[in-house]
Design a protein around this motif. Structure first.
Motif, short mmCIF file in Angstrom:
data_model
loop_
_atom_site.label_atom_id
_atom_site.label_comp_id
_atom_site.label_asym_id
_atom_site.label_seq_id
_atom_site.Cartn_x
_atom_site.Cartn_y
_atom_site.Cartn_z
N GLN A 102 0.80 -1.21 0.00
CA GLN A 102 0.00 0.00 0.00
C GLN A 102 0.85 1.28 0.00
N TYR A 116 -6.89 2.60 -2.37
CA TYR A 116 -6.09 1.37 -2.37
C TYR A 116 -6.54 0.49 -3.53
N SER A 143 -7.67 -2.89 -4.90
CA SER A 143 -8.30 -4.09 -4.35
C SER A 143 -8.57 -5.17 -5.39
N TYR A 144 -8.38 -4.85 -6.67
CA TYR A 144 -8.76 -5.79 -7.72
C TYR A 144 -7.69 -6.87 -7.90
N LYS A 148 -14.34 -9.45 -9.27
CA LYS A 148 -14.86 -9.17 -7.92
C LYS A 148 -15.49 -10.46 -7.40
N TYR A 183 -0.22 -9.90 -4.83
CA TYR A 183 -1.60 -9.70 -4.39
C TYR A 183 -1.86 -10.49 -3.10
N ASN A 188 -1.92 -7.14 -1.05
CA ASN A 188 -3.25 -6.55 -1.27
C ASN A 188 -4.33 -7.24 -0.46
N GLN A 244 -6.64 -5.66 2.65
CA GLN A 244 -8.10 -5.56 2.67
C GLN A 244 -8.67 -6.11 3.98
N TYR A 273 -17.85 -8.37 3.11
CA TYR A 273 -17.27 -7.19 2.48
C TYR A 273 -17.79 -7.01 1.06
#
Length: 407
Positions: free
Chosen positions: A76, A95, A97-98, A193, A239, A243, A247, A321
């Motif tokens: 981040q 941020y 998130s994908y 997603k 990721y 990442n 999250q 979430y």
């Protein structure tokens, strides 16, 4: 003379005029802003969408096209440095998130300056959303169409990918019977997603829709392969290392307005100040009940639209979430449930209309209610889901009940 086929086409189109009008209204607002930039009435460097979520799509695309896509998956602090260097303090906190395989989808959107890019993205995905909604039923009554406005406004204000993901979900659900491969393609792309598609494999397997299932799997694998060509295996490792844990950290620790955007029980408990561990404990039984209700609906409901609606309610009650602007597909099918059902007793018919209508406002009012200390979104979704399941079952049972024979 007009052929009967052409007359049928015009009649079908006429049934969707309220939907077309509402989608066009939202599109005209976005198009006016875009034209204003073209003729110099709107400053393209204005902060109309500063701090909105399109900043991530635009910046991710920029880093991809400049050959620096791995910067998205190094932590981040590194990503934030890029946000600050491009947008300044106006962008606020952002941020990435994908998942890595979302990058090919977003690749073209940094070819324009930021504000025009946001408008073009919203316009194009709005058009997809409107078309996907039109496939859910033969007509879309005026009142149901008007009830889409809260979601349309919520996603425009967020400048997020909500139109796109809702369209993909609705294409997957609405085409799974008539065009299973196209449905699978949409579901495969929706894996950018994954929290929105938690229950789709269960639905497809239960219905024996293997063409859609395999098409979705194939498209997801192709997208992963493209991402490997772009960022290599290190992108996925990054990721998983940076990442995804970040999250989880945000869900467990971030305060302010962020938990108020999350319409789950977990998000509501966090917005009220409960610790993450307590919020998860309260969320868990609701999620388990939603899973049970969804399985029950697969066994007791036959109509594809009713099953689709059940899947969407359950998804947003199960996933801790999701954000309020992710609710576009549910808003569309809840709006359709507002139509009068003459086979229902009066009291149940009223409850169905009231709670379905309330569900369509959740995308817009989740944040507002949360900031007022009244995070009621999951409560609305729970009651709307229960009433919808009960009334869908009654409607189906009465539709299949044989007519009494006269002696």
């Amino acid at each position: 003379m007009m052929t009967s086929e052409a007359q049928t086409t015009w009649r079908e189109a006429g049934r969707h005029w309220p939907l077309a009008a509402v989608i066009s209204l939202a599109g005209l607002v976005l198009l006016a802003l875009l034209l204003g930039i073209g003729v110099g009435l709107v400053d393209p460097s204005a902060d109309v969408f500063a701090g909105r979520n399109h900043a991530n799509i635009w910046l991710g695309s920029s880093l991809l096209l400049s050959g620096d896509a791995m910067e998205l998956f190094r932590g981040q602090e590194i990503y934030s440095s890029h946000v600050l260097s491009v947008f300044g303090l106006e962008a606020g906190w952002q941020y990435w998130s994908y998942l890595p395989h979302a990058l090919p989808i977003f690749a073209p959107f940094s070819l324009l300056p930021y504000l025009p890019s946001a408008l073009v993205f919203l316009l194009s995905t709005l058009a997809l959303y409107g078309h996907a909604v039109s496939l859910q039923d033969r007509d879309f009554p005026a009142f149901s169409a008007i009830l889409l406005l809260p979601f349309l406004l919520a996603n425009i204000l967020a400048a997020d990918s909500g139109f796109l993901t809702a369209a993909l979900m609705l294409y997957g659900l609405g085409l799974r019977g008539s065009h299973p491969v196209l449905a699978g393609i949409a579901i495969g792309v929706l894996t950018i997603k994954p929290q929105l598609g938690l229950l789709l494999p269960i639905l497809l397997i239960f219905e024996g829709n293997w063409r859609t299932f395999l098409a979705a799997l194939a498209i997801a694998l192709v997208m992963v392969a493209l991402s490997l060509a772009i960022v290599g295996i290190n992108g996925w490792i990054g990721y998983a290392t940076f990442n995804a844990p970040y999250q989880i950290y945000l869900m467990n620790n971030l305060g302010g307005f962020f938990p108020n955007l999350v319409p789950s029980v977990f998000g509501s408990m966090r917005s009220l100040g409960f610790p993450a561990d307590v919020a998860r404990l309260i969320h868990l039984p609701v999620a388990l009940a939603a899973i049970a209700a969804f399985i029950w609906s697969l066994m007791r409901l036959e109509a594809p639209l009713a099953r689709s609606r059940s899947l969407l309610y359950a998804t947003f009650l199960i996933s801790p979430y999701t954000q309020s602007h992710d609710l576009g597909a549910l808003a569309a099918l809840a709006a359709l449930a507002v139509r009068p059902e003459p086979s229902l007793p009066g009291g149940l018919a009223v409850l169905r209309v009231v709670f379905s209508a309330l569900a369509t406002f959740v995308p817009l009012v989740t944040l507002l209610l949360g900031l007022k200390g009244m995070p009621l979104a999951p409560l609305v979704l729970v009651f709307a889901y229960g009433v919808t399941l009960a009334t869908d079952r009654i409607v189906e049972s009465r539709a299949t009940r044989p007519e009494p024979q006269m002696n």
